[in-house]
Design a protein around this motif. Structure first.
Motif, PDB file in Angstrom:
ATOM      1  N   LYS A  76     -10.615  14.050  61.285  1.00  0.00           N
ATOM      2  CA  LYS A  76      -9.754  15.092  61.444  1.00  0.00           C
ATOM      3  C   LYS A  76      -8.666  15.223  60.383  1.00  0.00           C
ATOM      4  N   ILE A  77      -8.377  16.224  59.833  1.00  0.00           N
ATOM      5  CA  ILE A  77      -7.223  16.291  59.086  1.00  0.00           C
ATOM      6  C   ILE A  77      -6.420  17.502  59.565  1.00  0.00           C
ATOM      7  N   THR A  78      -4.939  17.416  59.221  1.00  0.00           N
ATOM      8  CA  THR A  78      -4.233  18.731  59.413  1.00  0.00           C
ATOM      9  C   THR A  78      -3.652  18.915  57.976  1.00  0.00           C
ATOM     10  N   ILE A  79      -3.613  20.199  57.676  1.00  0.00           N
ATOM     11  CA  ILE A  79      -2.916  20.150  56.296  1.00  0.00           C
ATOM     12  C   ILE A  79      -1.948  21.533  56.631  1.00  0.00           C
ATOM     13  N   TYR A  80      -0.714  21.008  56.185  1.00  0.00           N
ATOM     14  CA  TYR A  80       0.284  22.112  56.192  1.00  0.00           C
ATOM     15  C   TYR A  80       0.762  22.491  54.763  1.00  0.00           C
ATOM     16  N   VAL A  81       0.957  23.794  54.404  1.00  0.00           N
ATOM     17  CA  VAL A  81       1.297  24.469  53.324  1.00  0.00           C
ATOM     18  C   VAL A  81       2.253  25.255  53.576  1.00  0.00           C
ATOM     19  N   VAL A  82       3.370  25.168  52.687  1.00  0.00           N
ATOM     20  CA  VAL A  82       4.624  26.152  52.895  1.00  0.00           C
ATOM     21  C   VAL A  82       4.385  27.494  52.305  1.00  0.00           C
ATOM     22  N   GLY A  83       4.368  28.383  53.073  1.00  0.00           N
ATOM     23  CA  GLY A  83       4.192  29.890  52.669  1.00  0.00           C
ATOM     24  C   GLY A  83       2.848  30.130  52.405  1.00  0.00           C
ATOM     25  N   HIS A  84       1.975  29.463  53.118  1.00  0.00           N
ATOM     26  CA  HIS A  84       0.541  29.606  52.805  1.00  0.00           C
ATOM     27  C   HIS A  84       0.082  31.033  52.794  1.00  0.00           C
ATOM     28  N   ARG A  85      -0.879  31.043  51.874  1.00  0.00           N
ATOM     29  CA  ARG A  85      -1.708  32.516  51.461  1.00  0.00           C
ATOM     30  C   ARG A  85      -2.941  32.320  51.348  1.00  0.00           C
ATOM     31  N   ARG A  86      -3.905  33.317  51.549  1.00  0.00           N
ATOM     32  CA  ARG A  86      -5.284  32.808  51.387  1.00  0.00           C
ATOM     33  C   ARG A  86      -5.638  32.596  50.213  1.00  0.00           C
ATOM     34  N   GLU A  87      -5.082  32.901  49.342  1.00  0.00           N
ATOM     35  CA  GLU A  87      -5.324  32.475  47.697  1.00  0.00           C
ATOM     36  C   GLU A  87      -5.028  31.070  47.309  1.00  0.00           C
ATOM     37  N   THR A 108      -7.416  21.504  60.382  1.00  0.00           N
ATOM     38  CA  THR A 108      -6.695  22.797  60.751  1.00  0.00           C
ATOM     39  C   THR A 108      -5.746  23.090  59.704  1.00  0.00           C
ATOM     40  N   LEU A 109      -5.484  24.007  59.107  1.00  0.00           N
ATOM     41  CA  LEU A 109      -4.608  24.347  58.227  1.00  0.00           C
ATOM     42  C   LEU A 109      -3.506  25.373  58.642  1.00  0.00           C
ATOM     43  N   LEU A 110      -2.160  24.819  58.524  1.00  0.00           N
ATOM     44  CA  LEU A 110      -1.244  25.629  59.165  1.00  0.00           C
ATOM     45  C   LEU A 110      -0.261  25.986  57.881  1.00  0.00           C
ATOM     46  N   GLY A 111       0.342  27.294  58.078  1.00  0.00           N
ATOM     47  CA  GLY A 111       1.345  27.605  57.155  1.00  0.00           C
ATOM     48  C   GLY A 111       2.589  27.411  57.894  1.00  0.00           C
ATOM     49  N   VAL A 112       3.543  26.736  56.872  1.00  0.00           N
ATOM     50  CA  VAL A 112       4.753  26.376  57.577  1.00  0.00           C
ATOM     51  C   VAL A 112       6.042  26.665  56.648  1.00  0.00           C
ATOM     52  N   PRO A 118      13.012  19.672  50.179  1.00  0.00           N
ATOM     53  CA  PRO A 118      12.823  20.779  49.420  1.00  0.00           C
ATOM     54  C   PRO A 118      12.153  20.261  48.376  1.00  0.00           C
ATOM     55  N   GLY A 119      11.124  21.315  47.812  1.00  0.00           N
ATOM     56  CA  GLY A 119      10.202  21.100  46.782  1.00  0.00           C
ATOM     57  C   GLY A 119       8.748  20.738  47.293  1.00  0.00           C
ATOM     58  N   TYR A 120       8.606  20.355  48.269  1.00  0.00           N
ATOM     59  CA  TYR A 120       7.173  19.818  48.771  1.00  0.00           C
ATOM     60  C   TYR A 120       6.563  21.128  49.185  1.00  0.00           C
ATOM     61  N   LEU A 121       5.046  21.078  48.729  1.00  0.00           N
ATOM     62  CA  LEU A 121       4.486  22.466  48.977  1.00  0.00           C
ATOM     63  C   LEU A 121       3.326  22.100  49.924  1.00  0.00           C
ATOM     64  N   ILE A 122       2.656  20.850  50.242  1.00  0.00           N
ATOM     65  CA  ILE A 122       1.616  20.483  50.778  1.00  0.00           C
ATOM     66  C   ILE A 122       1.828  19.223  51.544  1.00  0.00           C
ATOM     67  N   GLU A 123       1.351  18.785  52.718  1.00  0.00           N
ATOM     68  CA  GLU A 123       1.279  17.467  53.545  1.00  0.00           C
ATOM     69  C   GLU A 123      -0.132  17.787  54.196  1.00  0.00           C
ATOM     70  N   VAL A 124      -0.739  16.384  54.204  1.00  0.00           N
ATOM     71  CA  VAL A 124      -1.995  16.316  54.816  1.00  0.00           C
ATOM     72  C   VAL A 124      -1.948  14.973  55.853  1.00  0.00           C
ATOM     73  N   ASP A 125      -2.371  15.036  57.125  1.00  0.00           N
ATOM     74  CA  ASP A 125      -2.429  13.577  57.918  1.00  0.00           C
ATOM     75  C   ASP A 125      -3.927  13.632  58.090  1.00  0.00           C
ATOM     76  N   ALA A 126      -4.172  12.639  58.703  1.00  0.00           N
ATOM     77  CA  ALA A 126      -5.972  12.392  59.127  1.00  0.00           C
ATOM     78  C   ALA A 126      -5.959  11.358  60.271  1.00  0.00           C
ATOM     79  N   ILE A 127      -7.092  11.576  61.034  1.00  0.00           N
ATOM     80  CA  ILE A 127      -7.605  10.357  61.784  1.00  0.00           C
ATOM     81  C   ILE A 127      -8.858  10.113  61.324  1.00  0.00           C
ATOM     82  N   ALA A 128      -9.206   8.784  61.330  1.00  0.00           N
ATOM     83  CA  ALA A 128     -10.585   8.311  60.955  1.00  0.00           C
ATOM     84  C   ALA A 128     -10.747   7.097  61.874  1.00  0.00           C
ATOM     85  N   VAL A 129     -12.279   7.045  62.062  1.00  0.00           N
ATOM     86  CA  VAL A 129     -12.817   6.232  63.211  1.00  0.00           C
ATOM     87  C   VAL A 129     -13.561   5.275  62.244  1.00  0.00           C
TER      88      VAL A 129
END
Length: 131
Positions: A76-87, A108-112, A118-129
């Motif tokens: 599982k990963i969660t992706i956080y994107v500042v001002g996410h748009r489909r493009e 899961t992708l979340l627009g935040v 400031p300046g960071y546009l994307i962050e991703v966390d993860a769970i691994a087995v």
């Protein structure tokens, strides 16, 4: 450790993620949100989502390796994107495939509105087995 990837027939078939992964056995690794920092903690590529996404997934790969995990063990990963748009999706997917190849963890992708600084546009966390 075994991962059973399930793509239910009555759901769509996404190119870059799986709907369901069932994990058995092993240890689990929880990877904190990785951002587009270099090894000194400095922001890489301000304003450039593609470059930041590549750095984020490269950092995620480094964090997984430090835990003794491989990208194909991520469930599982969660992706956080500042001002996410489909493009933005193709840009994110390209960076993601650089780390995961054909493996498709659930996501899961979340627009935040903003991330930790400031300046960071994307962050991703993860769970691994792990094995």
């Amino acid at each position: 450790m075994a991962l059973e990837i399930i793509q239910p027939e009555d759901l769509d078939h996404p190119k870059t993620y799986s709907h369901v992964i069932v994990a058995t056995g092993g240890r689990m690794a929880f990877i904190a949100g990785q951002m587009s920092d270099d090894r000194n903690g400095d922001l890489v590529a301000p304003g450039d989502l593609a470059a930041q996404a590549r750095q984020v997934f490269a950092n995620l790969g480094r964090a997984l390796a430090a835990a003794g995990a491989r990208p194909d063990q991520v469930t599982k990963i969660t992706i956080y994107v500042v001002g996410h748009r489909r493009e933005y999706l193709p840009v994110i997917e390209e960076a993601r495939v650089e780390l995961f190849g054909d493996h498709k963890p659930t996501d899961t992708l979340l627009g935040v509105e903003t991330l930790a600084a400031p300046g960071y546009l994307i962050e991703v966390d993860a769970i691994a087995v792990l094995d």
